[in-house]
Structure formats: structure tokens, C-alpha cells
Motif scaffolding. Structure first.
Motif, mmCIF file in Angstrom:
data_model
loop_
_atom_site.group_PDB
_atom_site.id
_atom_site.type_symbol
_atom_site.label_atom_id
_atom_site.label_comp_id
_atom_site.label_asym_id
_atom_site.label_seq_id
_atom_site.Cartn_x
_atom_site.Cartn_y
_atom_site.Cartn_z
ATOM 1 N N VAL A 148 0.845 -1.196 0.000
ATOM 2 C CA VAL A 148 0.000 0.000 0.000
ATOM 3 C C VAL A 148 0.879 1.243 0.000
ATOM 4 C CG1 VAL A 148 -1.695 1.327 1.340
ATOM 5 C CG2 VAL A 148 -1.965 -1.151 1.100
ATOM 6 N N GLY A 149 2.051 1.149 0.622
ATOM 7 C CA GLY A 149 2.996 2.261 0.582
ATOM 8 C C GLY A 149 3.397 2.612 -0.835
ATOM 9 N N HIS A 150 3.536 1.608 -1.693
ATOM 10 C CA HIS A 150 3.826 1.873 -3.106
ATOM 11 C C HIS A 150 2.646 2.574 -3.779
ATOM 12 C CE1 HIS A 150 7.713 0.023 -3.353
ATOM 13 N NE2 HIS A 150 7.280 -1.165 -2.973
ATOM 14 N N HIS A 151 1.440 2.232 -3.351
ATOM 15 C CA HIS A 151 0.260 2.900 -3.897
ATOM 16 C C HIS A 151 0.279 4.383 -3.531
ATOM 17 C CE1 HIS A 151 -3.833 3.517 -5.255
ATOM 18 N NE2 HIS A 151 -4.220 3.882 -4.042
ATOM 19 N N VAL A 152 0.664 4.676 -2.306
ATOM 20 C CA VAL A 152 0.779 6.070 -1.876
ATOM 21 C C VAL A 152 1.816 6.795 -2.729
ATOM 22 C CG1 VAL A 152 1.456 7.587 0.033
ATOM 23 C CG2 VAL A 152 0.023 5.578 0.486
ATOM 24 N N GLN A 153 2.931 6.135 -2.999
ATOM 25 C CA GLN A 153 3.956 6.720 -3.872
ATOM 26 C C GLN A 153 3.393 6.995 -5.258
ATOM 27 O OE1 GLN A 153 6.836 3.539 -3.449
ATOM 28 N NE2 GLN A 153 8.218 4.871 -2.280
ATOM 29 N N ASN A 154 2.557 6.104 -5.730
ATOM 30 C CA ASN A 154 1.963 6.264 -7.051
ATOM 31 C C ASN A 154 1.013 7.456 -7.073
ATOM 32 O OD1 ASN A 154 1.482 5.603 -9.750
ATOM 33 N ND2 ASN A 154 -0.054 4.052 -9.266
ATOM 34 N N LEU A 155 0.158 7.559 -6.078
ATOM 35 C CA LEU A 155 -0.815 8.648 -6.021
ATOM 36 C C LEU A 155 -0.151 10.011 -5.898
ATOM 37 C CD1 LEU A 155 -3.586 7.217 -3.636
ATOM 38 C CD2 LEU A 155 -3.589 7.283 -6.137
ATOM 39 N N THR A 156 0.968 10.073 -5.204
ATOM 40 C CA THR A 156 1.633 11.349 -4.952
ATOM 41 C C THR A 156 2.663 11.704 -6.008
ATOM 42 O OG1 THR A 156 3.239 10.255 -3.500
ATOM 43 C CG2 THR A 156 1.287 11.202 -2.455
ATOM 44 N N GLY A 157 2.815 10.863 -7.032
ATOM 45 C CA GLY A 157 3.728 11.174 -8.125
ATOM 46 C C GLY A 157 5.150 10.721 -7.911
ATOM 47 N N ILE A 158 5.456 10.170 -6.748
ATOM 48 C CA ILE A 158 6.824 9.741 -6.462
ATOM 49 C C ILE A 158 7.237 8.600 -7.386
ATOM 50 C CG2 ILE A 158 8.319 8.702 -4.707
ATOM 51 C CD1 ILE A 158 6.573 10.142 -2.610
ATOM 52 N N MET A 159 6.352 7.639 -7.574
ATOM 53 C CA MET A 159 6.689 6.500 -8.418
ATOM 54 C C MET A 159 6.820 6.920 -9.884
ATOM 55 S SD MET A 159 4.922 2.732 -8.593
ATOM 56 C CE MET A 159 5.454 2.372 -6.906
ATOM 57 N N GLY A 160 5.985 7.874 -10.316
ATOM 58 C CA GLY A 160 6.092 8.375 -11.677
ATOM 59 C C GLY A 160 7.448 9.020 -11.915
ATOM 60 N N LYS A 161 7.919 9.802 -10.945
ATOM 61 C CA LYS A 161 9.233 10.433 -11.077
ATOM 62 C C LYS A 161 10.326 9.370 -11.144
ATOM 63 C CE LYS A 161 8.120 14.772 -8.696
ATOM 64 N NZ LYS A 161 8.585 15.726 -9.719
ATOM 65 N N PHE A 162 10.201 8.355 -10.291
ATOM 66 C CA PHE A 162 11.173 7.268 -10.270
ATOM 67 C C PHE A 162 11.252 6.572 -11.622
ATOM 68 C CE2 PHE A 162 11.190 2.538 -9.697
ATOM 69 C CZ PHE A 162 12.562 2.384 -9.550
ATOM 70 N N ASN A 163 10.094 6.279 -12.213
ATOM 71 C CA ASN A 163 10.078 5.576 -13.492
ATOM 72 C C ASN A 163 10.684 6.417 -14.614
ATOM 73 O OD1 ASN A 163 8.881 3.096 -12.712
ATOM 74 N ND2 ASN A 163 6.913 4.114 -12.534
ATOM 75 N N GLN A 164 10.466 7.715 -14.551
ATOM 76 C CA GLN A 164 11.057 8.597 -15.550
ATOM 77 C C GLN A 164 12.569 8.677 -15.390
ATOM 78 O OE1 GLN A 164 9.045 12.357 -15.134
ATOM 79 N NE2 GLN A 164 7.018 11.469 -15.467
ATOM 80 N N MET A 165 13.012 8.759 -14.166
ATOM 81 C CA MET A 165 14.433 8.964 -13.899
ATOM 82 C C MET A 165 15.296 7.741 -14.153
ATOM 83 S SD MET A 165 14.135 11.307 -10.497
ATOM 84 C CE MET A 165 13.472 12.982 -10.619
ATOM 85 N N ARG A 166 14.726 6.568 -13.972
ATOM 86 C CA ARG A 166 15.540 5.371 -14.140
ATOM 87 C C ARG A 166 15.796 5.021 -15.604
ATOM 88 N NH1 ARG A 166 11.190 0.664 -12.421
ATOM 89 N NH2 ARG A 166 9.874 0.843 -14.261
ATOM 90 N N GLN A 167 15.051 5.642 -16.512
ATOM 91 C CA GLN A 167 15.227 5.356 -17.927
ATOM 92 C C GLN A 167 16.636 5.761 -18.368
ATOM 93 O OE1 GLN A 167 12.938 3.619 -19.638
ATOM 94 N NE2 GLN A 167 11.787 3.617 -17.716
ATOM 95 N N GLY A 168 17.313 4.859 -19.024
ATOM 96 C CA GLY A 168 18.650 5.137 -19.515
ATOM 97 C C GLY A 168 19.745 4.934 -18.491
ATOM 98 N N MET A 169 19.402 4.566 -17.281
ATOM 99 C CA MET A 169 20.411 4.361 -16.248
ATOM 100 C C MET A 169 20.991 2.959 -16.342
ATOM 101 S SD MET A 169 18.441 6.080 -12.983
ATOM 102 C CE MET A 169 19.861 5.877 -11.907
ATOM 103 N N SER A 170 22.194 2.784 -15.851
ATOM 104 C CA SER A 170 22.760 1.446 -15.747
ATOM 105 C C SER A 170 21.972 0.669 -14.695
ATOM 106 C CB SER A 170 24.230 1.513 -15.327
ATOM 107 O OG SER A 170 24.348 1.958 -13.988
#
Length: 304
Positions: A186-208
Motif C-alpha cells: 500500500v505504501g507503493h500505492h501512496v507513492q503512485n498517487l503522490t507522483g513519487i513513483m512516476g518520477k522514479f520511473n522517468q528517472m531510471r530510464q537510460g540508467m545502468s
């Protein structure tokens, strides 16, 4: 944990009779926070990301576009746990389902209150009970992958045989250890609702892979801290019994990257950690539990 007789959530989708038992998909690694492409200069990219996150600071941003990706309780994929013979097909009114529904209801009440205090509206996630394997908006997953959250459909997925493995294989027994499993997702759901997970998914693109793993650790530790925040308010309601928080902390210890790797292969590979060490997971769970403040769950900057 004094859970009996309390409200049960209606947001349970029981697909155990439809999902089929026994796995058949092999490992579930692709569903455990998938890694972006591998390119050079990952260390510099990670530094920039952490600086940006530090500037952004921890907070709510509901206008952030939600991205794909997921998060789960266990590091790695299907090689981390083994399936049991029980395929989880149980009566619709079985006690464990009632337990999960009660824990989910309490997370709904807690997070609704926290979001309201921030002037926001909490959206309840669905929790899907499955047996063996299941299809989600994130793709197919098997029970061997462990519990997980899919941001694409805002659902938590759980094969309850994992609770047996938590007790028998990982040495993490107790009802509140199981409640911690649900609260982490559920903590991951909170991250999703607050945009934290979206930022994470954007930032990890292209990373090693190594750099993306480091960022993943911060995301997972934050979900542990969020689980602790929920536990803080659960204690205030008088639901917790003596030894409950200790059982959750023990569960966090037993599923740390270093502890699991030592148990499974006899040695650790720190650059492959993607959920955090046992000490880190216990520390952040305890921090959220002690304060009950989301501001104390900023794993995105500073040492962890």
C-alpha cells in the motif's frame, strides 16, 4: 494484533479460483521494479537525480502524471522464494482473507485521514488475491515473484501462500509481520498517487542497472517507512499487542537484500541490492513507526 471484529474492506478481488495454482511462469523478476536501459555515465546521472530530488524535497504532487512500473516487498525475482504445494484455493470466507481485508481497511482509514490533512483525497487501491499466477496491467506474474503493486491498475497482488513462506522459510512469523507485507505494498500505492513513483520511473530510464538499483532501494525503503507510518496510527487505535512491532521489524530484517543473498547463495553482491539491507529496512520501518510523519520518510536525499 487485535483485528477480529473490525471493519473489512470491500476492495478485495478474490481471483484464487480463476488464476490457477502451481505457477508455470518461472521467475517473476520482470515484475520487481523493472530496470531501464543500460548506458554509460550512470553514476553522474544518479547524482543529478538525487540533487533534483533533494531540491524537489519530499511532498505531495497529485498533478504529477503517474507512470508505469511497480514495487514489491522482496528483492529480485522468482529465485528468491519457492512455491508451496498449497495453491491457495480456499473458501471465500476463510479467516486469512478476513485478516487481509481488515488490514486493508485499516490502511484505507489511515491514509484517507493523512491525505485529508494535506487537503487531498485518497483513492483506495484494490487488493487481488490470486493463486499461482495472475495477469495484471503490468503483465503476468507468478506466486514466486512475491506480493507486488502494479501502478497501471492501482492494485496490490497477493498469493497468500507467501504468508506461509514468510513464516516457514524466512523465519518471520506473526500476524503483524503479515500486516507489514500488505502495508508495504500500500505504501507503493501512496507513492503512485503522490507522483513519487512516476518520477522514479522517468528517472531510471537510460540508467545502468547498478545505478537504477540504488534508486530502487530508496523507493523501497520509503515504502517501508510508509508502512511504519501506518503502524504508528494503528498503535494509537489500540490494535497492536505486545510483540507486534517486533515481528514486523524481524520480517524487515529477514527480507533484506544482504540477508536473503547470504541465505540463498552464501555471499552478497551489494551493487545488485534493489530493496535495501536488513538494517536499512528495519531502520526506515522503525522511523515511520516512531514519528508517524511523512516528512520523516524522505529517502530520496541524504544517506540511507
Amino acid at each position: 494484533m487485535l483485528w477480529r471484529g473490525r471493519r473489512q474492506s470491500d476492495n478485495i478481488e478474490d481471483e484464487r479460483s480463476d488464476s490457477g495454482g502451481g505457477g508455470g511462469l518461472g521467475g517473476g523478476g520482470q515484475f520487481r521494479v523493472p530496470i531501464g536501459g543500460r548506458t554509460g555515465g550512470g553514476g553522474s546521472i544518479l547524482l543529478v537525480i538525487l540533487v533534483v530530488l533533494a531540491g524537489w524535497y519530499f511532498g505531495f504532487d497529485p498533478s504529477q502524471i503517474l507512470g508505469g512500473g511497480d514495487g514489491g516487498l522482496l528483492p529480485g525475482g522468482g529465485d528468491q522464494i519457492t512455491e508451496t504445494q498449497d495453491n491457495g484455493n480456499a473458501p471465500a470466507n476463510d479467516e486469512m482473507k478476513q485478516f487481509v481485508a481488515t488490514v486493508l481497511a485499516d490502511t484505507e482509514d489511515t491514509w484517507t485521514g493523512i491525505f485529508k490533512s494535506q487537503g487531498l483525497t485518497y483513492e483506495d487501491p484494490k487488493l487481488v488475491l490470486f493463486s499461482g499466477q495472475v495477469r495484471s496491467a503490468c503483465g503476468f506474474a507468478s506466486a514466486a515473484a512475491g506480493p507486488f503493486y502494479c501502478p497501471g491498475d492501482h492494485k496490490v497482488y497477493l498469493d497468500m501462500t507467501f504468508f506461509q513462506q514468510l513464516d516457514q522459510q524466512f523465519g518471520a512469523s506473526g500476524e503483524f509481520a503479515r500486516a507489514y507485507v500488505v502495508a508495504h505494498e500500500v505504501g507503493h500505492h501512496v507513492q503512485n498517487l503522490t507522483g513519487i513513483m512516476g518520477k522514479f520511473n522517468q528517472m531510471r530510464q537510460g540508467m545502468s542497472e547498478a545505478d537504477a538499483n540504488q534508486l530502487s532501494v530508496r523507493i523501497e525503503l520509503q515504502a517501508d517507512c510508509f508502512a511504519g507510518v501506518w503502524a504508528h496510527f494503528t498503535q494509537q487505535k489500540g490494535i497492536l499487542e505486545q510483540g507486534d512491532i517486533e515481528s514486523a521489524l524481524n520480517a524487515a530484517k529477514q527480507i533484506g537484500d544482504d540477508t536473503l543473498q547470504k541465505k540463498m547463495q552464501g555471499y552478497v553482491v551489494p551493487e545488485s541490492f534493489n530493496h535495501g539491507t536488513s538494517q536499512q529496512r528495519q531502520t526506515w520501518l522503525a522511523r515511520g513507526f516512531k514519528s508517524g510523519k511523512l516528512s520523516d520518510c524522505n529517502t530520496m536525499s541524504g544517506p540511507i
